[in-house]
Design a protein around this motif. Structure first.
Motif, PDB file in Angstrom:
ATOM      1  N   ALA A 123       0.827  -1.200   0.000  1.00 50.87           N
ATOM      2  CA  ALA A 123       0.000   0.000   0.000  1.00 50.87           C
ATOM      3  C   ALA A 123       0.864   1.253   0.000  1.00 50.87           C
ATOM      4  CB  ALA A 123      -0.919  -0.011   1.224  1.00 50.87           C
ATOM      5  N   LEU A 124       1.895   1.250   0.851  1.00 55.94           N
ATOM      6  CA  LEU A 124       2.779   2.410   0.936  1.00 55.94           C
ATOM      7  C   LEU A 124       3.489   2.644  -0.390  1.00 55.94           C
ATOM      8  CD1 LEU A 124       4.465   2.017   4.431  1.00 55.94           C
ATOM      9  CD2 LEU A 124       3.061   3.919   3.664  1.00 55.94           C
ATOM     10  N   SER A 125       3.948   1.569  -0.985  1.00 56.34           N
ATOM     11  CA  SER A 125       4.735   1.753  -2.184  1.00 56.34           C
ATOM     12  C   SER A 125       3.854   2.265  -3.324  1.00 56.34           C
ATOM     13  CB  SER A 125       5.470   0.460  -2.566  1.00 56.34           C
ATOM     14  OG  SER A 125       4.634  -0.390  -3.290  1.00 56.34           O
ATOM     15  N   GLU A 126       2.568   1.905  -3.301  1.00 56.57           N
ATOM     16  CA  GLU A 126       1.665   2.444  -4.317  1.00 56.57           C
ATOM     17  C   GLU A 126       1.336   3.903  -4.050  1.00 56.57           C
ATOM     18  OE1 GLU A 126      -1.603  -0.257  -4.535  1.00 56.57           O
ATOM     19  OE2 GLU A 126      -0.384  -1.715  -5.648  1.00 56.57           O
ATOM     20  N   LYS A 127       1.104   4.178  -2.786  1.00 60.55           N
ATOM     21  CA  LYS A 127       0.715   5.544  -2.422  1.00 60.55           C
ATOM     22  C   LYS A 127       1.802   6.552  -2.811  1.00 60.55           C
ATOM     23  CE  LYS A 127      -0.727   8.187   1.647  1.00 60.55           C
ATOM     24  NZ  LYS A 127      -0.806   8.112   3.114  1.00 60.55           N
ATOM     25  N   TYR A 128       3.045   6.197  -2.582  1.00 57.09           N
ATOM     26  CA  TYR A 128       4.132   7.153  -2.818  1.00 57.09           C
ATOM     27  C   TYR A 128       4.900   6.886  -4.110  1.00 57.09           C
ATOM     28  CZ  TYR A 128       3.370   8.647   1.969  1.00 57.09           C
ATOM     29  OH  TYR A 128       2.815   9.134   3.113  1.00 57.09           O
ATOM     30  N   ASN A 129       4.393   5.969  -4.921  1.00 58.70           N
ATOM     31  CA  ASN A 129       5.086   5.664  -6.172  1.00 58.70           C
ATOM     32  C   ASN A 129       6.492   5.131  -5.957  1.00 58.70           C
ATOM     33  OD1 ASN A 129       3.761   5.756  -8.548  1.00 58.70           O
ATOM     34  ND2 ASN A 129       3.665   8.009  -8.544  1.00 58.70           N
ATOM     35  N   LEU A 130       6.652   4.318  -4.936  1.00 62.76           N
ATOM     36  CA  LEU A 130       7.977   3.767  -4.631  1.00 62.76           C
ATOM     37  C   LEU A 130       7.986   2.314  -5.077  1.00 62.76           C
ATOM     38  CD1 LEU A 130       8.249   5.241  -1.076  1.00 62.76           C
ATOM     39  CD2 LEU A 130       9.898   5.677  -2.872  1.00 62.76           C
ATOM     40  N   PHE A 131       8.350   2.097  -6.322  1.00 63.46           N
ATOM     41  CA  PHE A 131       8.272   0.741  -6.822  1.00 63.46           C
ATOM     42  C   PHE A 131       9.391  -0.142  -6.262  1.00 63.46           C
ATOM     43  CE2 PHE A 131       9.831  -2.348  -9.914  1.00 63.46           C
ATOM     44  CZ  PHE A 131       8.775  -3.235  -9.853  1.00 63.46           C
ATOM     45  N   VAL A 132       9.004  -1.242  -5.588  1.00 66.79           N
ATOM     46  CA  VAL A 132       9.996  -2.227  -5.129  1.00 66.79           C
ATOM     47  C   VAL A 132       9.437  -3.630  -5.364  1.00 66.79           C
ATOM     48  CG1 VAL A 132      11.062  -0.813  -3.340  1.00 66.79           C
ATOM     49  CG2 VAL A 132       9.068  -2.197  -2.782  1.00 66.79           C
ATOM     50  N   GLU A 133      10.315  -4.597  -5.407  1.00 74.25           N
ATOM     51  CA  GLU A 133       9.863  -5.988  -5.457  1.00 74.25           C
ATOM     52  C   GLU A 133      10.025  -6.558  -4.059  1.00 74.25           C
ATOM     53  OE1 GLU A 133      11.907  -8.238  -8.545  1.00 74.25           O
ATOM     54  OE2 GLU A 133      12.145  -6.328  -9.603  1.00 74.25           O
ATOM     55  N   GLY A 144      19.293   2.217  -6.766  1.00 73.25           N
ATOM     56  CA  GLY A 144      18.114   3.065  -6.713  1.00 73.25           C
ATOM     57  C   GLY A 144      16.991   2.395  -5.945  1.00 73.25           C
ATOM     58  N   MET A 145      16.802   1.113  -6.195  1.00 71.60           N
ATOM     59  CA  MET A 145      15.730   0.408  -5.490  1.00 71.60           C
ATOM     60  C   MET A 145      16.087   0.233  -4.019  1.00 71.60           C
ATOM     61  SD  MET A 145      13.714  -3.154  -6.344  1.00 71.60           S
ATOM     62  CE  MET A 145      13.297  -2.811  -8.034  1.00 71.60           C
ATOM     63  N   GLN A 146      17.373   0.029  -3.747  1.00 70.83           N
ATOM     64  CA  GLN A 146      17.788  -0.081  -2.346  1.00 70.83           C
ATOM     65  C   GLN A 146      17.415   1.186  -1.594  1.00 70.83           C
ATOM     66  OE1 GLN A 146      21.905  -1.153  -1.973  1.00 70.83           O
ATOM     67  NE2 GLN A 146      21.672  -2.989  -3.215  1.00 70.83           N
ATOM     68  N   GLN A 147      17.586   2.314  -2.285  1.00 72.68           N
ATOM     69  CA  GLN A 147      17.251   3.563  -1.630  1.00 72.68           C
ATOM     70  C   GLN A 147      15.741   3.653  -1.370  1.00 72.68           C
ATOM     71  OE1 GLN A 147      18.092   7.305  -3.710  1.00 72.68           O
ATOM     72  NE2 GLN A 147      19.231   7.784  -1.873  1.00 72.68           N
ATOM     73  N   ARG A 148      14.952   3.168  -2.328  1.00 72.92           N
ATOM     74  CA  ARG A 148      13.506   3.178  -2.120  1.00 72.92           C
ATOM     75  C   ARG A 148      13.139   2.303  -0.919  1.00 72.92           C
ATOM     76  NH1 ARG A 148      13.629   3.385  -7.880  1.00 72.92           N
ATOM     77  NH2 ARG A 148      13.217   1.177  -8.186  1.00 72.92           N
ATOM     78  N   VAL A 149      13.887   1.202  -0.750  1.00 75.97           N
ATOM     79  CA  VAL A 149      13.639   0.344   0.411  1.00 75.97           C
ATOM     80  C   VAL A 149      13.894   1.125   1.694  1.00 75.97           C
ATOM     81  CG1 VAL A 149      14.335  -1.737   1.625  1.00 75.97           C
ATOM     82  CG2 VAL A 149      14.188  -1.746  -0.861  1.00 75.97           C
ATOM     83  N   GLU A 150      14.987   1.888   1.699  1.00 74.33           N
ATOM     84  CA  GLU A 150      15.292   2.699   2.886  1.00 74.33           C
ATOM     85  C   GLU A 150      14.173   3.699   3.160  1.00 74.33           C
ATOM     86  OE1 GLU A 150      17.412   2.705   5.193  1.00 74.33           O
ATOM     87  OE2 GLU A 150      19.325   1.855   4.569  1.00 74.33           O
ATOM     88  N   ILE A 151      13.653   4.291   2.094  1.00 76.81           N
ATOM     89  CA  ILE A 151      12.587   5.268   2.281  1.00 76.81           C
ATOM     90  C   ILE A 151      11.335   4.560   2.825  1.00 76.81           C
ATOM     91  CG2 ILE A 151      11.078   6.931   1.130  1.00 76.81           C
ATOM     92  CD1 ILE A 151      13.365   7.342  -0.905  1.00 76.81           C
ATOM     93  N   LEU A 152      11.033   3.396   2.268  1.00 76.07           N
ATOM     94  CA  LEU A 152       9.868   2.642   2.748  1.00 76.07           C
ATOM     95  C   LEU A 152      10.030   2.254   4.210  1.00 76.07           C
ATOM     96  CD1 LEU A 152       8.963   0.364  -0.267  1.00 76.07           C
ATOM     97  CD2 LEU A 152       7.476   2.009   0.862  1.00 76.07           C
ATOM     98  N   LYS A 153      11.271   1.966   4.593  1.00 79.71           N
ATOM     99  CA  LYS A 153      11.523   1.632   5.994  1.00 79.71           C
ATOM    100  C   LYS A 153      11.060   2.768   6.896  1.00 79.71           C
ATOM    101  CE  LYS A 153      15.694   0.068   7.566  1.00 79.71           C
ATOM    102  NZ  LYS A 153      17.132  -0.235   7.337  1.00 79.71           N
ATOM    103  N   MET A 154      11.389   3.993   6.482  1.00 83.00           N
ATOM    104  CA  MET A 154      10.975   5.145   7.297  1.00 83.00           C
ATOM    105  C   MET A 154       9.461   5.280   7.298  1.00 83.00           C
ATOM    106  SD  MET A 154      13.722   8.146   6.577  1.00 83.00           S
ATOM    107  CE  MET A 154      13.326   8.423   4.876  1.00 83.00           C
ATOM    108  N   LEU A 155       8.850   5.098   6.100  1.00 86.56           N
ATOM    109  CA  LEU A 155       7.400   5.275   6.009  1.00 86.56           C
ATOM    110  C   LEU A 155       6.685   4.201   6.808  1.00 86.56           C
ATOM    111  CD1 LEU A 155       7.172   6.146   2.225  1.00 86.56           C
ATOM    112  CD2 LEU A 155       7.062   7.710   4.171  1.00 86.56           C
TER     113      LEU A 155
END
Lengths: 510, 361
Positions: A123-133, A144-155
């Protein structure tokens, strides 16, 4: 206006040095606040104070108007402060999902319960457009995806205040754009962002306000839209800085480096495509040829094949007309080739050696520095002193400073001093200004242009488009291991260059 | 070199700290096992080596000789970025080469002992060449290759000694005694330390320490080896031949460990290669010596002497009905704390930095 975070009069001393001297930083809710400063200006210390890693001697921190004491990152987390570190803190053999929930796993009957977590992450990744597998291993995904993971961790931890510590240093230009969009999206959702950087373009692109630190002192806060890059860089460095390099027209002479049909096959299993595919180009005296391209398109492999750090599968490299493809690195080093390596810690320096020893790393065996196999320490010291002065390398104890204790900019200056002082016919510089501040970049650019004006050939590999456009006399664009364009920086626009770099435009390269 | 001096000082302090903690721990062990005898027992550890006056001191030097050299072997390899855990194998192969010459080389006359010593170094070097070359050309882990070579070396020597009619003393299940001319001359040390087993081997060990110290710190070769030890990628980038350097530094390390074996078995103290399936303990003690000496040649010399000193003192513990194994415990604790010593070292360095203002360029 109410501030979500206020750091008032923060002073943090380390014995002998005041890292933060009475610094005030006020963050509004929902803004992107850039924290600008040179290396060693105290940005990281200030953020470590906010994140609970250090306790300040003086000053107070207010979150949402209430004074708080932050004794550890756990406290910071509880207050909704999250941080993406410059070097990601991820477990490489865990999946994306496992990394995100790490430390906050939900448990059912003593067993891990991932279903809820997965729902929330998706849900978070859809809401913020943070595409991860969610099920990919960290070791398999891009930076780049690793960084998105870090951002998702915070969210995932429902942090309200997000600190990004030099987030773009490891990203490709496209990923940087994407990150900028993500950051804007986050603020739209009411998050506040502290953005640590020394890249003015990025501040201009996303930040609302910008606070500048210089040598531990607070210089000021500006509205980004009311100011320009020149003004901000002056605040940061404390003097006028030349962002644009002045140079005369190039007068290309004879060919120094001639690369013919160089090919490097992929080493990884399952990859059949060549990493460097049949590249042919020439570099002449008195010109700066730049190989531009998005990171990972074969630049590193191409340079390593030319310099001999790793092998090539076919093709030839001529230096001053002599075939050097099969020669040793030592031979190339002593026959007119200098190489400023991509990774200064891995290849460029022996960090546990002193500055002096590093400056003679390729010349210790010459009669100037040794006799019958014994090093002439006096000569080495004299030579080091000469270079330190000539190239303004700043270090605590001169030539006997250990390279490890020097700042990144001065480490790079040491490498540049060593490589240029060899008086090479060709200087191969790979991302010579990566991670450096404006002052150091200016210095290094000057040195490169000076080489060119002295009739040397320069091959520059850079990911920074500004640097490419500013320095080069000719731009070769590399895409998926192939040279796809040979451009004149005077006539080409950045947009056009970007199209070539992204592979959507191609021309025949003679 | 101001900084280098400071580094040595910090290193020395941390090793001394480890030693003090180790000794205190030993004292506690003594108290637990027999409180009434603990104090005299402890004093014996500290002074036992002097029980028989100068003879005892001579014995300390004799015990120290091989472990200084195996320590030097480990320490040298470590400085060049390799963990030479193969000292037991190199040690025993060196000893084997030395006794072959010592038993069969009677025709060499007075040069017999010199040839035997050289043979021990060559054998050790060749034994270490194998893991070195495997590492350089096939990227095989040095530690694993060395451990293999330890067992191969031990069984090879046992098998060869036992299978040879001219080397084997089947009555005692050990190698035959070496010829008189193969014994290392006393070089006057027997005058200073009468009746002890000390011999010129100690001088050879000291010369090796000095030679390695000079090699590492003064020569271009040492410059290359250390560069490879600190950062192999950078040494390659700088045009150094890393493959050759890995092999050469393993060979030098092996030669030192082989020399240790040679000197011990040529000492003329009645030492024979016994056919037992045990790895040479002198080899592993070398790792302790190198750790305690922080891989610094001079430090290793002192650490070797110290460990030999308390080991010699420990023999007399039996007078107080303690077992000599307590010395092993103490040494083990000291080594644990020398590992801590690294932490203490960083702590002290930080303290030092604070005092100096912690300036960063």
């Amino acid at each position: 206006m109410e501030y979500i975070i206020e750091m008032l009069g923060i002073t943090k001393e380390f014995p002998g040095i005041i890292a933060n001297d009475d610094i005030t930083l006020q963050i509004k809710k929902g803004e992107i606040h850039a924290l600008l400063g040179e290396n060693g200006a105290g940005k990281s210390t200030l953020m470590s104070v906010l994140f609970g890693l250090y306790q300040p001697e003086k000053g107070m921190i207010k979150v949402k108007g209430k004074e708080v004491k932050i004794n550890s990152p756990l406290d910071a987390n509880a207050l909704g402060i999250g941080m993406v570190h410059q070097h990601f803190k991820l477990v490489h053999n865990f999946t994306v999902l496992q990394n995100i929930v790490l430390g906050m796993e939900s448990v059912k009957y003593g067993l891990m319960e991932m279903k809820e977590a997965r729902k929330k992450v998706v849900a978070l990744s859809e809401k913020y457009n943070l595409f991860v597998e969610p099920d990919a291993l960290i070791s398999d995904i891009t930076v780049g995806m690793q960084q998105r993971v870090e951002i998702l961790k915070m969210l995932y931890r429902e942090n309200e205040i997000l600190i990004f510590d030099e987030p773009t240093a490891v990203l490709t230009p496209q990923e940087i754009d994407e990150l900028m969009n993500i950051m804007k999206n986050l603020t739209k959702e009411g998050k506040s962002i502290i953005f640590i950087t020394h890249k003015l373009n990025e501040i201009k692109a996303v930040a609302d306000r910008c606070s500048v630190l210089r040598r531990g002192k607070y210089i000021g806060t500006v509205e980004v839209k009311d100011t320009d890059k020149q003004a901000m860089s002056e605040m940061m460095v404390g003097r006028k800085v030349n962002l644009k390099i002045e140079k005369k027209d190039s007068k290309p002479g004879e060919v120094v480096l001639d690369v013919i049909g160089l090919t490097v096959n992929a080493k990884k299993e399952g990859h059949t495509k060549s990493v460097v595919n049949n590249t042919t180009f020439k570099v002449r005296r008195g010109e700066v040829v730049c190989i531009a391209g998005i990171d990972g398109n074969g630049q590193s492999e191409l340079v390593q094949a030319i310099t001999g750090l790793s092998g090539m599968d076919s093709g030839k490299v001529l230096l001053n007309g002599e075939d050097i493809s099969k020669k040793s690195i030592r031979y190339k080093n002593t026959h007119g080739m200098s190489h400023i390596p991509e990774d200064r810690h891995k290849h460029g320096l022996v960090l546990d050696y002193t500055l002096g020893e590093n400056l003679v790393l390729q010349e210790y065996f010459t009669p100037e520095f040794q006799k019958n196999g014994f090093l002439k320490f006096k000569k080495i010291e004299e030579y080091a002193k000469k270079l330190i002065e000539k190239y303004d390398i700043r270090s605590g104890q001169g030539s006997i400073t250990s390279a490890r204790s020097m700042s990144g900019g001065n480490q790079q200056k040491a490498i540049i001093a060593r490589e240029i002082d060899k008086n090479p016919d060709i200087l191969i510089a790979v991302q010579p200004t990566r991670g450096l501040d404006v002052g150091a970049i200016e210095f290094i650019h000057k040195q490169i242009i000076e080489q060119r004006d002295n009739g040397k050939a320069v091959l520059l590999i850079s990911l920074e488009l500004d640097e490419v456009m500013n320095l080069s006399d000719r731009i070769l664009v590399i895409y998926e291991g192939e040279l796809v364009a040979d451009l004149d920086p005077k006539t080409v626009t950045i947009q056009e260059l970007g199209l070539y770099m992204a592979g959507s435009k191609k021309e025949e390269v003679k | 070199m101001n900084e280098a001096k400071k580094k040595n000082y910090v290193g020395l302090m941390s090793s001394i700290f480890a030693i003090i903690v180790g000794l205190l721990f030993g004292f506690v062990v003594l108290i637990i096992s027999n409180p009434s005898q603990a104090l005299p027992g402890f004093l014996t550890i500290l002074t036992g080596s002097f029980t028989h006056g100068l003879k005892g001191v001579g014995q300390v030097f004799y015990y120290a000789t091989p472990i200084i050299l195996t320590g030097l072997s480990v320490g040298f390899a470590f400085k060049t970025g390799l963990f030479n855990i193969g000292t037991p194998g190199q040690f025993i192969v060196g000893a084997f080469a030395a006794i072959i010459v010592g038993i069969r080389g009677g025709f060499l006359g007075n040069a017999q002992w010199i040839v035997a010593v050289i043979a021990s170094m060559i054998a050790g070097a060749l034994w270490a060449l194998i893991p070195g070359a495997f590492n350089a050309y096939f990227n095989v882990n040095v530690v694993i290759a060395c451990i293999m070579m330890n067992y191969i070396g031990m069984y090879f020597v046992n098998f060869s000694v036992k299978g040879s009619k001219v080397l084997f003393d089947s009555l005692r299940n050990q190698s035959l005694p070496i010829a008189k001319t193969a014994q290392i001359p006393k070089m006057g040390l027997n005058v200073i330390f009468p009746d002890s087993s000390i011999n010129g081997g100690f001088f050879i060990a000291v010369i090796a320490v000095i030679a390695i110290h000079i090699l590492l710190n003064r020569t271009t070769f040492g410059f290359e080896l250390k560069a490879a030890g600190f950062n192999r990628d950078a040494s390659k980038y700088a045009g150094m031949n890393e493959k050759r350097n890995v092999i050469l530094s393993m060979m030098i390390a092996g030669a030192l460990a082989g020399l240790a074996g040679g000197l011990l078995y040529l000492a003329g103290s009645g030492k024979h290669i016994e056919v037992v399936d045990v790895l040479a303990s002198e080899g592993f003690t070398g790792i302790s010596v190198a750790l305690l000496g922080l891989s610094n040649p001079i430090g290793i010399l002192l650490a070797g002497l110290f460990i030999a000193y308390i080991t010699a003192g420990g023999f007399y513990l039996q007078l107080f009905e303690f077992s000599t194994e307590i010395i092993d415990i103490i040494v083990a604790v000291i080594i644990y704390f020398s590992a801590f010593a690294l932490i203490i070292k960083t702590f002290m360095e930080r303290l030092d930095k604070k005092r100096n203002g912690g300036k960063k360029a």
